[in-house]
Write a protein that holds these residues in place. Structure first.
Motif, mmCIF file in Angstrom:
data_model
loop_
_atom_site.group_PDB
_atom_site.id
_atom_site.type_symbol
_atom_site.label_atom_id
_atom_site.label_comp_id
_atom_site.label_asym_id
_atom_site.label_seq_id
_atom_site.Cartn_x
_atom_site.Cartn_y
_atom_site.Cartn_z
ATOM 1 N N HIS A 46 71.224 -30.472 8.723
ATOM 2 C CA HIS A 46 71.884 -30.255 7.442
ATOM 3 C C HIS A 46 71.022 -29.339 6.593
ATOM 4 O O HIS A 46 69.853 -29.085 6.886
ATOM 5 N N THR A 47 71.605 -28.810 5.538
ATOM 6 C CA THR A 47 70.936 -27.817 4.702
ATOM 7 C C THR A 47 69.671 -28.387 4.076
ATOM 8 O O THR A 47 69.657 -29.524 3.595
ATOM 9 N N VAL A 48 68.599 -27.584 4.121
ATOM 10 C CA VAL A 48 67.317 -27.969 3.552
ATOM 11 C C VAL A 48 66.926 -26.928 2.507
ATOM 12 O O VAL A 48 67.019 -25.723 2.761
ATOM 13 N N VAL A 49 66.511 -27.377 1.335
ATOM 14 C CA VAL A 49 66.058 -26.504 0.248
ATOM 15 C C VAL A 49 64.568 -26.738 0.044
ATOM 16 O O VAL A 49 64.143 -27.871 -0.186
ATOM 17 N N VAL A 50 63.771 -25.663 0.123
ATOM 18 C CA VAL A 50 62.314 -25.802 0.095
ATOM 19 C C VAL A 50 61.720 -24.849 -0.948
ATOM 20 O O VAL A 50 61.845 -23.628 -0.806
ATOM 21 N N PRO A 51 61.052 -25.373 -1.986
ATOM 22 C CA PRO A 51 60.437 -24.514 -3.010
ATOM 23 C C PRO A 51 58.944 -24.282 -2.758
ATOM 24 O O PRO A 51 58.270 -25.089 -2.103
ATOM 25 N N HIS A 52 58.422 -23.176 -3.286
ATOM 26 C CA HIS A 52 56.999 -22.846 -3.223
ATOM 27 C C HIS A 52 56.608 -22.155 -4.535
ATOM 28 O O HIS A 52 57.425 -21.446 -5.134
ATOM 29 N N LEU A 53 55.350 -22.314 -4.952
ATOM 30 C CA LEU A 53 54.882 -21.712 -6.197
ATOM 31 C C LEU A 53 53.442 -21.238 -6.015
ATOM 32 O O LEU A 53 52.603 -21.964 -5.469
ATOM 33 N N TYR A 54 53.155 -20.012 -6.501
ATOM 34 C CA TYR A 54 51.829 -19.419 -6.354
ATOM 35 C C TYR A 54 51.439 -18.714 -7.655
ATOM 36 O O TYR A 54 52.292 -18.133 -8.340
ATOM 37 N N ALA A 55 50.131 -18.716 -7.952
ATOM 38 C CA ALA A 55 49.613 -17.998 -9.116
ATOM 39 C C ALA A 55 48.215 -17.490 -8.818
ATOM 40 O O ALA A 55 47.415 -18.184 -8.166
ATOM 41 N N THR A 56 47.909 -16.268 -9.265
ATOM 42 C CA THR A 56 46.565 -15.717 -9.134
ATOM 43 C C THR A 56 46.115 -15.160 -10.479
ATOM 44 O O THR A 56 46.937 -14.733 -11.296
ATOM 45 N N HIS A 57 44.788 -15.132 -10.682
ATOM 46 C CA HIS A 57 44.234 -14.596 -11.929
ATOM 47 C C HIS A 57 42.912 -13.896 -11.623
ATOM 48 O O HIS A 57 42.020 -14.472 -10.990
ATOM 49 N N GLU A 58 42.801 -12.650 -12.071
ATOM 50 C CA GLU A 58 41.586 -11.871 -11.878
ATOM 51 C C GLU A 58 40.529 -12.315 -12.893
ATOM 52 O O GLU A 58 40.660 -12.063 -14.094
ATOM 53 N N LEU A 59 39.502 -12.992 -12.399
ATOM 54 C CA LEU A 59 38.439 -13.479 -13.280
ATOM 55 C C LEU A 59 37.557 -12.333 -13.759
ATOM 56 O O LEU A 59 37.137 -12.312 -14.918
ATOM 57 N N GLN A 60 37.256 -11.424 -12.867
ATOM 58 C CA GLN A 60 36.529 -10.201 -13.162
ATOM 59 C C GLN A 60 36.783 -9.241 -12.023
ATOM 60 O O GLN A 60 37.414 -9.608 -11.024
ATOM 61 N N SER A 61 36.335 -8.020 -12.132
ATOM 62 C CA SER A 61 36.586 -7.041 -11.084
ATOM 63 C C SER A 61 36.034 -7.540 -9.750
ATOM 64 O O SER A 61 34.846 -7.864 -9.623
#
Length: 437
Positions: A107-122
């Motif tokens: 049967h149908t499956v719904v799957v979420p994902h979440l990602y975040a990145t942040h540049e702390l310094q160069s």
């Protein structure tokens, strides 16, 4: 055979009711097939391309290529088309199992994902991924001929993966992360109390069927590593490793006995009890590459090896009852994927790819809870840049499993066998929104 002499049947019923409680998955073995929409558009060949923040899953070293702050939210929807055709299933007494000979189980499956990145310094970027590495569901018709092996199975998981990436120079990038992983499993199966009577005419009698439902969950911990090398600005190679994660899944087994047998001592012995399972999610090792041919075309590829052989059996430990053991005898397996992108304009980029995903199962060790097989992916997608900060990705994949058979016997009652043929395919839709800051 009478109720009083059914000592072989009783553990067999328990084993058939509980075995493989946490084994089902939507991709090869235990691994869920995709964790983004952007990469899915290339049949998951794009780890070295570093499309967006979803690189946290494929290779954390790729985060070093992301400037500023990035957020990616993805949703995968799996639309399975599944069919089982019986070819001679039998009960614990060796008689033909009555019931539905053609059954659907997906049967149908719904799957979420979440990602975040942040540049702390160069050259230094931190990230956090919350994604589903394993999981799916099977739900057979309740009266199918393999009901004494499985009626419903479900595996859910979530991995919380903080990561860090460092780029010491223009050619090298290094990444690492820690994983806190939660798994939750559920299964239900019918119990053939009719075979306990020892009377062939009563074997497989649905009026005498009981059932058992097993549930459990656990947290486990692991890590992942990645490295990328850029010999030229147009070419990248990467290596990525995800460690195994051990789980001690604990929960309970709930038995239901038909009213007609409520006073029978053998049936009454199957009482609700605690259950546990030692489960190791396998490690993976990936090699991937990317090359920008010109201003419009790029090609990419990925090879991923998964150590499925860690799962040789599924042993459910029950308080005051014998262990339930389901042999799996899985083998390590490799996934091959190639893909390409075409930049049609500044706003639109088209993607495509093909993959061959080997299964740890074949006709010799397939079980009803995990009707897996080698599979071929055909995928395509489009990336639409709404502006310089917002991007929408949409992808669609067709996944076809090689037709296969099952002949799974019960360890404690060899004459209890589910026999049949599987025909399985699915469409997977991916939608993803990327926001830069």
């Amino acid at each position: 055979m009478s109720f009083g002499t059914s000592r072989l049947i009783r553990p067999a019923l328990i084993a058939a009711a509980i075995g493989a409680a946490f084994g089902n998955a939507s991709a090869a073995g235990l691994v869920f097939g995709t964790q983004s929409a952007s990469n899915m558009g290339t049949a998951n060949a794009g780890a070295a391309a570093v499309f967006d923040a979803t690189t946290i899953f494929t290779n954390p070293a790729g985060m070093a290529r992301l400037k500023g702050t990035h957020l990616s939210g993805a949703l995968n929807l799996v639309f399975p088309d599944t069919e089982f055709t019986d070819t001679g299933s039998t009960t614990a007494l060796g008689t033909p199992t009555p019931g539905r000979k053609k059954a659907e189980f997906g049967h149908t499956v719904v799957v979420p994902h979440l990602y975040a990145t942040h540049e702390l310094q160069s050259g230094l970027v931190a990230g956090l991924g919350v994604f589903v590495p394993y999981g799916s569901a099977t739900d057979y018709d309740k009266d199918w001929t393999g009901r004494y092996h499985s009626t419903e199975s479900e595996l859910k998981s979530v991995n919380i993966n903080p990561s860090i990436a460092w780029k010491p120079n223009e050619q090298w990038s290094l990444g690492a992360g820690l994983s806190a992983q939660f798994v939750k499993g559920k299964i239900s199966k019918a119990i053939d109390f009719g075979s306990m009577t020892g009377l062939p005419a009563m074997s497989g009698n649905r009026a005498l069927d009981g059932d058992v439902a097993v549930k459990g969950d656990d947290w486990g911990f692991g890590y992942n590593l990645g490295v990328m090398f850029e010999p030229t600005p147009a070419t990248r190679f990467g290596l990525a490793y995800r460690s195994r994660i051990k789980h001690k899944v604990t929960g309970d087994a709930d038995f239901t006995v038909p009213a007609a047998l409520a006073s029978n001592p053998r049936a009454a012995a199957l009482r609700d009890t605690d259950a546990s399972l030692d489960l190791t999610m396998p490690e993976t090792f990936s090699i991937h590459g990317f090359h920008q041919i010109d201003s419009r075309w790029a090609v990419m590829g990925d090879i991923t090896r998964t150590r499925h052989s860690r799962l040789q059996e599924i042993r459910i430990k029950l308080k005051n009852l014998p262990d339930s053991v389901t042999p799996t005898k899985w083998r390590d397996a490799t996934r091959f994927a190639v893909g390409a992108t075409y930049k049609y304009s500044d706003a639109l980029t088209f993607r495509g790819g093909v993959a061959y995903d080997k299964s740890p199962e074949d006709d010799g060790n397939r079980i009803a809870n995990i009707p897996d097989a080698h599979r071929t992916w055909l995928a395509g997608g489009v990336s639409w840049a709404l502006d310089d900060k917002r991007v929408l990705d949409v992808a669609l994949a067709y996944v076809k499993l090689k037709d296969g058979s099952v002949a799974q016997s019960d360890v404690a009652a060899p004459r209890s066998v589910v026999r049949g043929e599987y025909d399985t395919k699915s469409f997977v839709l991916g939608v993803q929104y990327n926001q830069g800051f």
